[in-house]
Design a protein around this motif. Structure first.
Motif, PDB file in Angstrom:
ATOM      1  N   THR A   1      -6.654  -7.960  -1.124  1.00 10.55           N
ATOM      2  CA  THR A   1      -5.738  -8.853  -0.417  1.00 10.55           C
ATOM      3  C   THR A   1      -4.385  -8.821  -1.106  1.00 10.55           C
ATOM      4  O   THR A   1      -4.301  -8.999  -2.321  1.00 10.55           O
ATOM      5  CB  THR A   1      -6.253 -10.300  -0.410  1.00 10.55           C
ATOM      6  N   VAL A   2      -3.336  -8.585  -0.334  1.00  9.41           N
ATOM      7  CA  VAL A   2      -1.966  -8.659  -0.840  1.00  9.41           C
ATOM      8  C   VAL A   2      -1.324  -9.937  -0.307  1.00  9.41           C
ATOM      9  O   VAL A   2      -1.379 -10.203   0.899  1.00  9.41           O
ATOM     10  CB  VAL A   2      -1.128  -7.441  -0.397  1.00  9.41           C
ATOM     11  N   VAL A   3      -0.741 -10.709  -1.198  1.00  9.53           N
ATOM     12  CA  VAL A   3      -0.027 -11.921  -0.795  1.00  9.53           C
ATOM     13  C   VAL A   3       1.466 -11.701  -0.973  1.00  9.53           C
ATOM     14  O   VAL A   3       1.908 -11.206  -2.021  1.00  9.53           O
ATOM     15  CB  VAL A   3      -0.503 -13.148  -1.606  1.00  9.53           C
ATOM     16  N   GLU A   4       2.220 -12.041   0.056  1.00 14.05           N
ATOM     17  CA  GLU A   4       3.673 -11.889   0.052  1.00 14.05           C
ATOM     18  C   GLU A   4       4.353 -13.217   0.352  1.00 14.05           C
ATOM     19  O   GLU A   4       3.702 -14.189   0.733  1.00 14.05           O
ATOM     20  CB  GLU A   4       4.102 -10.819   1.064  1.00 14.05           C
ATOM     21  N   ARG A   5       5.672 -13.252   0.206  1.00 13.14           N
ATOM     22  CA  ARG A   5       6.418 -14.507   0.303  1.00 13.14           C
ATOM     23  C   ARG A   5       6.594 -14.996   1.738  1.00 13.14           C
ATOM     24  O   ARG A   5       6.801 -16.197   1.963  1.00 13.14           O
ATOM     25  CB  ARG A   5       7.792 -14.354  -0.359  1.00 13.14           C
ATOM     26  N   ASP A   6       6.553 -14.092   2.729  1.00 11.33           N
ATOM     27  CA  ASP A   6       6.700 -14.503   4.122  1.00 11.33           C
ATOM     28  C   ASP A   6       5.973 -13.503   5.010  1.00 11.33           C
ATOM     29  O   ASP A   6       5.539 -12.442   4.564  1.00 11.33           O
ATOM     30  CB  ASP A   6       8.179 -14.630   4.521  1.00 11.33           C
ATOM     31  N   SER A   7       5.839 -13.853   6.279  1.00 14.68           N
ATOM     32  CA  SER A   7       5.040 -13.030   7.198  1.00 14.68           C
ATOM     33  C   SER A   7       5.657 -11.655   7.422  1.00 14.68           C
ATOM     34  O   SER A   7       4.929 -10.660   7.569  1.00 14.68           O
ATOM     35  CB  SER A   7       4.865 -13.758   8.530  1.00 14.68           C
ATOM     36  N   GLU A   8       6.973 -11.574   7.441  1.00 14.36           N
ATOM     37  CA  GLU A   8       7.626 -10.281   7.630  1.00 14.36           C
ATOM     38  C   GLU A   8       7.329  -9.349   6.459  1.00 14.36           C
ATOM     39  O   GLU A   8       7.010  -8.164   6.653  1.00 14.36           O
ATOM     40  CB  GLU A   8       9.144 -10.482   7.769  1.00 14.36           C
ATOM     41  N   SER A   9       7.409  -9.870   5.240  1.00 14.93           N
ATOM     42  CA  SER A   9       7.106  -9.074   4.057  1.00 14.93           C
ATOM     43  C   SER A   9       5.632  -8.697   4.015  1.00 14.93           C
ATOM     44  O   SER A   9       5.278  -7.583   3.589  1.00 14.93           O
ATOM     45  CB  SER A   9       7.479  -9.847   2.793  1.00 14.93           C
ATOM     46  N   ALA A  10       4.759  -9.606   4.454  1.00  9.65           N
ATOM     47  CA  ALA A  10       3.325  -9.328   4.491  1.00  9.65           C
ATOM     48  C   ALA A  10       3.025  -8.189   5.458  1.00  9.65           C
ATOM     49  O   ALA A  10       2.210  -7.300   5.166  1.00  9.65           O
ATOM     50  CB  ALA A  10       2.546 -10.575   4.871  1.00  9.65           C
ATOM     51  N   GLN A  11       3.677  -8.201   6.617  1.00  6.00           N
ATOM     52  CA  GLN A  11       3.476  -7.129   7.594  1.00  6.00           C
ATOM     53  C   GLN A  11       3.985  -5.793   7.049  1.00  6.00           C
ATOM     54  O   GLN A  11       3.341  -4.751   7.221  1.00  6.00           O
ATOM     55  CB  GLN A  11       4.194  -7.458   8.894  1.00  6.00           C
ATOM     56  N   ALA A  12       5.131  -5.828   6.365  1.00  9.28           N
ATOM     57  CA  ALA A  12       5.672  -4.602   5.770  1.00  9.28           C
ATOM     58  C   ALA A  12       4.724  -4.058   4.705  1.00  9.28           C
ATOM     59  O   ALA A  12       4.531  -2.835   4.597  1.00  9.28           O
ATOM     60  CB  ALA A  12       7.044  -4.881   5.169  1.00  9.28           C
ATOM     61  N   ALA A  13       4.107  -4.950   3.929  1.00 11.95           N
ATOM     62  CA  ALA A  13       3.149  -4.523   2.910  1.00 11.95           C
ATOM     63  C   ALA A  13       1.930  -3.875   3.557  1.00 11.95           C
ATOM     64  O   ALA A  13       1.423  -2.849   3.072  1.00 11.95           O
ATOM     65  CB  ALA A  13       2.721  -5.725   2.063  1.00 11.95           C
ATOM     66  N   TYR A  14       1.454  -4.466   4.660  1.00 11.59           N
ATOM     67  CA  TYR A  14       0.306  -3.894   5.371  1.00 11.59           C
ATOM     68  C   TYR A  14       0.630  -2.472   5.829  1.00 11.59           C
ATOM     69  O   TYR A  14      -0.185  -1.547   5.673  1.00 11.59           O
ATOM     70  CB  TYR A  14      -0.062  -4.755   6.573  1.00 11.59           C
ATOM     71  N   GLU A  15       1.807  -2.296   6.370  1.00  6.77           N
ATOM     72  CA  GLU A  15       2.199  -0.977   6.875  1.00  6.77           C
ATOM     73  C   GLU A  15       2.335   0.040   5.751  1.00  6.77           C
ATOM     74  O   GLU A  15       1.976   1.211   5.917  1.00  6.77           O
ATOM     75  CB  GLU A  15       3.503  -1.101   7.661  1.00  6.77           C
ATOM     76  N   ARG A  16       2.834  -0.396   4.580  1.00  4.23           N
ATOM     77  CA  ARG A  16       2.936   0.520   3.438  1.00  4.23           C
ATOM     78  C   ARG A  16       1.563   1.009   3.006  1.00  4.23           C
ATOM     79  O   ARG A  16       1.348   2.200   2.755  1.00  4.23           O
ATOM     80  CB  ARG A  16       3.619  -0.177   2.260  1.00  4.23           C
ATOM     81  N   VAL A  17       0.635   0.077   2.867  1.00  9.24           N
ATOM     82  CA  VAL A  17      -0.711   0.453   2.422  1.00  9.24           C
ATOM     83  C   VAL A  17      -1.398   1.313   3.466  1.00  9.24           C
ATOM     84  O   VAL A  17      -2.038   2.319   3.137  1.00  9.24           O
ATOM     85  CB  VAL A  17      -1.541  -0.807   2.091  1.00  9.24           C
TER      86      VAL A  17
END
Length: 290
Positions: free
Chosen positions: A40-56
């Motif tokens: 699980t990756v936790v990010e500061r906001d939903s936009e950053s969380a979505q970007a993290a999902y796409e990177r992985v």
């Protein structure tokens, strides 16, 4: 209670988390995911969380294309999630913090994660230079804390620097070696000191290379070629600085200057390039044009 009680012989954790899903955090998440952990990756906001999902997800696709994993894309991504909620770390056995190298941000982030973790969970920082012992002093369970310094790009790098703080439970030394081995990488274990081993040596070489450019000794390309061809470095110190980010290198140099003295004083050329927004590969211009 030993922090290793959640693990067996240093086996990779079944559930692990990463705080921060930028380039480094996504790389760390990918490494554990393709090695069998649920992540699980936790990010500061939903936009950053979505970007993290796409990177992985993009990294997973590359691993599959190279034939480096046996699981399907669907199977791998079924064990991966992103969130903005620290509470998602509640079942994690290990969480690695991968936020920018800013002391106050590191401390507040680590404290927030620790509040969400079980008492036996291990908390680690991916810091490349900040004091692991100093960070541990800000935590309630310093014995469960250590440094796990990954290198960029994580998928291609075989090194992980394991940094042992003054209060780190010694059981974590053996456990962390097992985690690194489980990721298919090699551990270098160092006691906490400014810059550890890798950043201290790497920055020292890079700063001298910058001074040589500043003094007109040679071009950045020729200085790098001297190290690549003469000393078998995979990339030279100035190109590596561009890849890491000049702002990141400046921050580390300033910290080492403060803690270790004048030999780590950042050259004016580095300060000027950062002030001009020329941060290396991520901005298209540094010591090289990208």
């Amino acid at each position: 209670m030993s922090a290793q009680t959640s693990f067996t012989s240093g086996a990779l954790p079944q559930q692990m988390g990463v705080l921060g899903g930028g380039r480094m955090g996504a790389g760390i998440a990918h490494a554990f995911l393709i090695s069998g952990s649920s992540v699980t990756v936790v990010e500061r906001d939903s936009e950053s969380a979505q970007a993290a999902y796409e990177r992985v997800a993009a990294s997973v696709d590359k691993s599959i294309a190279r034939g480096g994993v046996s699981e399907s894309r669907e199977e791998l991504l079924a064990r991966f999630s992103t969130s903005t909620d620290y509470g998602q770390f509640a079942s994690a056995q290990l969480v690695i913090e991968a936020v920018p190298e800013i002391w106050d941000l590191k401390v507040s982030s680590l404290q927030a994660v620790e509040q969400a973790l079980g008492s036996d969970a291990v908390l680690a920082s991916n810091t490349s230079s900040l004091s692991v012992s100093g960070l541990a002093e800000e935590l309630q369970r310093p014995q469960n804390f250590l440094g796990l310094h990954f290198f960029n790009p994580v998928p291609a790098s075989t090194l992980i620097e394991v940094v042992i703080g003054k209060q780190t439970d010694q059981a974590l030394v053996g456990a962390s070696r097992g985690w690194v081995e489980g990721l298919g990488k090699i551990a270098v274990v160092v006691n906490d000191a400014p810059g550890f081993a890798s950043s201290r040596l790497g920055v020292a070489i890079a700063l001298e290379a910058m001074r040589m450019v500043e003094e007109g000794v040679a071009s950045a390309e020729d200085i790098d070629n001297a190290m690549v061809l003469g000393y078998k470095h995979p990339t030279g110190p100035l190109k590596t600085t561009d890849i890491v980010g000049l702002d990141v290198r400046l921050g580390i140099a300033e910290y080492l200057h403060e803690t270790l003295g004048e030999r780590f004083a950042p050259p004016q050329i580095l300060k000027d390039l950062v002030a001009e927004g020329k941060l290396g590969r991520k901005t298209g211009q540094g010591f090289y044009t990208w």
